[in-house]
Design a protein around this motif. Structure first.
Motif, PDB file in Angstrom:
ATOM      1  N   ILE A 155      14.172  25.436 -37.416  1.00 40.73           N
ATOM      2  CA  ILE A 155      15.197  26.171 -36.664  1.00 40.73           C
ATOM      3  C   ILE A 155      14.760  26.375 -35.215  1.00 40.73           C
ATOM      4  CG2 ILE A 155      16.321  28.435 -36.415  1.00 40.73           C
ATOM      5  CD1 ILE A 155      16.354  28.507 -39.556  1.00 40.73           C
ATOM      6  N   SER A 156      13.488  26.756 -35.007  1.00 40.45           N
ATOM      7  CA  SER A 156      13.015  26.975 -33.633  1.00 40.45           C
ATOM      8  C   SER A 156      13.029  25.676 -32.839  1.00 40.45           C
ATOM      9  CB  SER A 156      11.633  27.622 -33.622  1.00 40.45           C
ATOM     10  OG  SER A 156      10.650  26.740 -34.111  1.00 40.45           O
ATOM     11  N   LYS A 157      12.680  24.552 -33.492  1.00 41.19           N
ATOM     12  CA  LYS A 157      12.707  23.253 -32.804  1.00 41.19           C
ATOM     13  C   LYS A 157      14.131  22.868 -32.421  1.00 41.19           C
ATOM     14  CE  LYS A 157       8.458  21.164 -34.554  1.00 41.19           C
ATOM     15  NZ  LYS A 157       7.843  20.230 -35.520  1.00 41.19           N
ATOM     16  N   ILE A 158      15.082  23.137 -33.313  1.00 37.60           N
ATOM     17  CA  ILE A 158      16.494  22.849 -33.033  1.00 37.60           C
ATOM     18  C   ILE A 158      16.964  23.688 -31.839  1.00 37.60           C
ATOM     19  CG2 ILE A 158      18.850  23.232 -33.918  1.00 37.60           C
ATOM     20  CD1 ILE A 158      17.734  22.324 -36.686  1.00 37.60           C
ATOM     21  N   CYS A 159      16.571  24.968 -31.810  1.00 32.71           N
ATOM     22  CA  CYS A 159      16.961  25.853 -30.700  1.00 32.71           C
ATOM     23  C   CYS A 159      16.423  25.331 -29.368  1.00 32.71           C
ATOM     24  CB  CYS A 159      16.456  27.270 -30.944  1.00 32.71           C
ATOM     25  SG  CYS A 159      17.286  28.119 -32.303  1.00 32.71           S
ATOM     26  N   ILE A 160      15.165  24.899 -29.371  1.00 35.81           N
ATOM     27  CA  ILE A 160      14.556  24.381 -28.140  1.00 35.81           C
ATOM     28  C   ILE A 160      15.227  23.079 -27.713  1.00 35.81           C
ATOM     29  CG2 ILE A 160      12.427  23.381 -27.189  1.00 35.81           C
ATOM     30  CD1 ILE A 160      10.923  25.578 -28.844  1.00 35.81           C
ATOM     31  N   GLU A 161      15.507  22.197 -28.687  1.00 40.20           N
ATOM     32  CA  GLU A 161      16.188  20.929 -28.369  1.00 40.20           C
ATOM     33  C   GLU A 161      17.595  21.191 -27.839  1.00 40.20           C
ATOM     34  OE1 GLU A 161      16.064  18.146 -31.611  1.00 40.20           O
ATOM     35  OE2 GLU A 161      13.870  18.039 -31.583  1.00 40.20           O
ATOM     36  N   ARG A 162      18.274  22.204 -28.394  1.00 41.86           N
ATOM     37  CA  ARG A 162      19.630  22.545 -27.923  1.00 41.86           C
ATOM     38  C   ARG A 162      19.577  23.059 -26.494  1.00 41.86           C
ATOM     39  NH1 ARG A 162      23.489  22.789 -25.838  1.00 41.86           N
ATOM     40  NH2 ARG A 162      25.563  23.449 -26.461  1.00 41.86           N
ATOM     41  N   LYS A 163      18.557  23.874 -26.199  1.00 40.41           N
ATOM     42  CA  LYS A 163      18.364  24.404 -24.841  1.00 40.41           C
ATOM     43  C   LYS A 163      18.193  23.264 -23.841  1.00 40.41           C
ATOM     44  CE  LYS A 163      14.379  25.238 -23.349  1.00 40.41           C
ATOM     45  NZ  LYS A 163      13.036  25.579 -22.859  1.00 40.41           N
ATOM     46  N   ASP A 164      17.486  22.218 -24.274  1.00 43.83           N
ATOM     47  CA  ASP A 164      17.218  21.066 -23.405  1.00 43.83           C
ATOM     48  C   ASP A 164      18.309  19.993 -23.486  1.00 43.83           C
ATOM     49  OD1 ASP A 164      14.849  22.276 -22.626  1.00 43.83           O
ATOM     50  OD2 ASP A 164      13.654  21.276 -24.166  1.00 43.83           O
ATOM     51  N   ASN A 165      19.439  20.337 -24.130  1.00 46.75           N
ATOM     52  CA  ASN A 165      20.571  19.412 -24.302  1.00 46.75           C
ATOM     53  C   ASN A 165      20.188  18.111 -25.014  1.00 46.75           C
ATOM     54  OD1 ASN A 165      22.656  21.001 -23.119  1.00 46.75           O
ATOM     55  ND2 ASN A 165      21.793  20.546 -21.106  1.00 46.75           N
ATOM     56  N   LYS A 166      19.261  18.224 -25.984  1.00 52.38           N
ATOM     57  CA  LYS A 166      18.862  17.058 -26.778  1.00 52.38           C
ATOM     58  C   LYS A 166      19.426  17.143 -28.196  1.00 52.38           C
ATOM     59  CE  LYS A 166      14.513  16.485 -24.267  1.00 52.38           C
ATOM     60  NZ  LYS A 166      13.054  16.696 -24.310  1.00 52.38           N
ATOM     61  N   TYR A 167      20.311  18.113 -28.417  1.00 53.99           N
ATOM     62  CA  TYR A 167      20.845  18.360 -29.753  1.00 53.99           C
ATOM     63  C   TYR A 167      22.258  18.922 -29.597  1.00 53.99           C
ATOM     64  CZ  TYR A 167      21.093  20.306 -34.534  1.00 53.99           C
ATOM     65  OH  TYR A 167      21.458  20.592 -35.815  1.00 53.99           O
ATOM     66  N   VAL A 168      23.152  18.536 -30.494  1.00 54.10           N
ATOM     67  CA  VAL A 168      24.535  19.023 -30.441  1.00 54.10           C
ATOM     68  C   VAL A 168      24.890  19.652 -31.783  1.00 54.10           C
ATOM     69  CG1 VAL A 168      26.961  18.409 -30.082  1.00 54.10           C
ATOM     70  CG2 VAL A 168      25.171  17.223 -28.795  1.00 54.10           C
ATOM     71  N   GLY A 169      25.436  20.851 -31.749  1.00 54.85           N
ATOM     72  CA  GLY A 169      25.852  21.532 -32.969  1.00 54.85           C
ATOM     73  C   GLY A 169      27.328  21.320 -33.267  1.00 54.85           C
ATOM     74  N   PHE A 170      27.849  22.155 -34.174  1.00 57.15           N
ATOM     75  CA  PHE A 170      29.243  22.055 -34.609  1.00 57.15           C
ATOM     76  C   PHE A 170      30.071  23.181 -33.991  1.00 57.15           C
ATOM     77  CE2 PHE A 170      26.720  20.036 -37.877  1.00 57.15           C
ATOM     78  CZ  PHE A 170      27.447  18.887 -38.177  1.00 57.15           C
ATOM     79  N   THR A 171      31.051  22.821 -33.169  1.00 56.29           N
ATOM     80  CA  THR A 171      31.925  23.833 -32.581  1.00 56.29           C
ATOM     81  C   THR A 171      33.016  24.213 -33.591  1.00 56.29           C
ATOM     82  OG1 THR A 171      33.203  22.061 -31.544  1.00 56.29           O
ATOM     83  CG2 THR A 171      31.569  23.145 -30.180  1.00 56.29           C
ATOM     84  N   ALA A 172      33.589  25.397 -33.419  1.00 57.60           N
ATOM     85  CA  ALA A 172      34.628  25.890 -34.325  1.00 57.60           C
ATOM     86  C   ALA A 172      35.999  25.540 -33.769  1.00 57.60           C
ATOM     87  CB  ALA A 172      34.494  27.402 -34.495  1.00 57.60           C
ATOM     88  N   LEU A 173      36.709  24.681 -34.478  1.00 54.21           N
ATOM     89  CA  LEU A 173      38.056  24.289 -34.068  1.00 54.21           C
ATOM     90  C   LEU A 173      39.059  25.019 -34.950  1.00 54.21           C
ATOM     91  CD1 LEU A 173      37.461  20.422 -33.792  1.00 54.21           C
ATOM     92  CD2 LEU A 173      37.221  22.135 -32.001  1.00 54.21           C
ATOM     93  N   SER A 174      39.909  25.829 -34.358  1.00 56.10           N
ATOM     94  CA  SER A 174      40.902  26.570 -35.130  1.00 56.10           C
ATOM     95  C   SER A 174      41.952  25.612 -35.673  1.00 56.10           C
ATOM     96  CB  SER A 174      41.576  27.626 -34.260  1.00 56.10           C
ATOM     97  OG  SER A 174      42.592  28.278 -34.988  1.00 56.10           O
ATOM     98  N   THR A 175      42.232  25.721 -36.977  1.00 60.36           N
ATOM     99  CA  THR A 175      43.238  24.847 -37.602  1.00 60.36           C
ATOM    100  C   THR A 175      44.528  25.611 -37.880  1.00 60.36           C
ATOM    101  OG1 THR A 175      42.358  25.335 -39.807  1.00 60.36           O
ATOM    102  CG2 THR A 175      41.464  23.405 -38.666  1.00 60.36           C
ATOM    103  N   ALA A 176      44.658  26.783 -37.251  1.00 64.30           N
ATOM    104  CA  ALA A 176      45.841  27.626 -37.481  1.00 64.30           C
ATOM    105  C   ALA A 176      47.095  26.976 -36.921  1.00 64.30           C
ATOM    106  CB  ALA A 176      45.632  28.992 -36.841  1.00 64.30           C
ATOM    107  N   LYS A 177      48.203  27.168 -37.627  1.00 62.82           N
ATOM    108  CA  LYS A 177      49.506  26.714 -37.139  1.00 62.82           C
ATOM    109  C   LYS A 177      50.280  27.934 -36.654  1.00 62.82           C
ATOM    110  CE  LYS A 177      49.878  22.872 -40.413  1.00 62.82           C
ATOM    111  NZ  LYS A 177      50.517  22.421 -41.643  1.00 62.82           N
ATOM    112  N   ALA A 178      51.117  27.714 -35.690  1.00 61.25           N
ATOM    113  CA  ALA A 178      51.920  28.811 -35.132  1.00 61.25           C
ATOM    114  C   ALA A 178      52.804  29.445 -36.214  1.00 61.25           C
ATOM    115  CB  ALA A 178      52.775  28.294 -33.982  1.00 61.25           C
TER     116      ALA A 178
END
Length: 193
Positions: A155-178
């Motif tokens: 987890i700490s390695k992932i955090c450091i890699e994310r800080k250095d833009n060497k890792y991409v996580g999963f963003t939350a996309l809302s699937t709600a309909k109006a």
């Protein structure tokens, strides 16, 4: 300039800039002062009053449980606010871990989330939290407790890699309909168009 002096001055400046409504600031440092960049990147950590971490001196990431009917991204924001008083925006899920025969002999999913702070003044939760502070990410990663446990080290390695833009996580996309009262999120590498 000493790193700690710089970090203190930087924090004071950030508070003043925020009061003036500034949204971003460029820090321009000549190469011989490159070591001063490190204090500018910190993570929020806590020491717990109860459980396995009580009295160990271990600094850990804020954690908590998702309530029934609550989305992961909302739960992460709520738990950080409850434990530290810090307001945040959800950025992404960095990783998740599945364990079996956990709570009530059930399987358990733990999600590691990245949040962006929108406030910085810590007001810790007295009932559960012994202490809370902003810590350089490398200092968190170098704790013997973290280095000696594979999942924490990953987890700490992932955090450091994310800080250095060497890792991409999963963003939350809302699937709600109006037309629908219910909403849900798809966690994906693809950003909303």
């Amino acid at each position: 300039m000493d790193e700690n002096v710089f970090a203190t001055l930087l924090q004071t400046s950030i508070s003043q800039w925020r009061q003036k409504g500034k949204k971003g600031v460029w820090l321009k440092l000549s190469l011989e002062f490159a070591s001063l960049v490190k204090p500018a990147v910190k993570i929020l950590v806590v020491q717990e009053k109860s459980g396995v971490f009580k009295g160990t001196g271990v600094w850990k990431l804020p954690t908590g449980s998702v309530e029934e009917g609550e989305d992961i991204c909302i739960a992460a924001i709520r738990e950080v606010k409850e434990e530290t008083g810090i307001d945040t925006e959800f950025v992404e899920v960095l990783a998740f871990r599945q364990s079996h025969m956990s709570f009530f002999s059930k399987s358990d999913l733990m999600f590691v989330c990245m949040l962006k702070p929108t406030s910085f003044e810590i007001e810790k939760q007295d009932s559960e939290i012994e202490a809370a502070k902003w810590m350089p990410i490398e200092e968190y990663a170098n704790q013997p407790f973290v280095k000696n446990r594979k999942s924490f080290e990953y987890i700490s390695k992932i955090c450091i890699e994310r800080k250095d833009n060497k890792y991409v996580g999963f963003t939350a996309l809302s699937t709600a309909k109006a037309t629908s009262a219910t909403s849900s999120y798809l966690y994906s590498h693809h950003h909303e168009e």
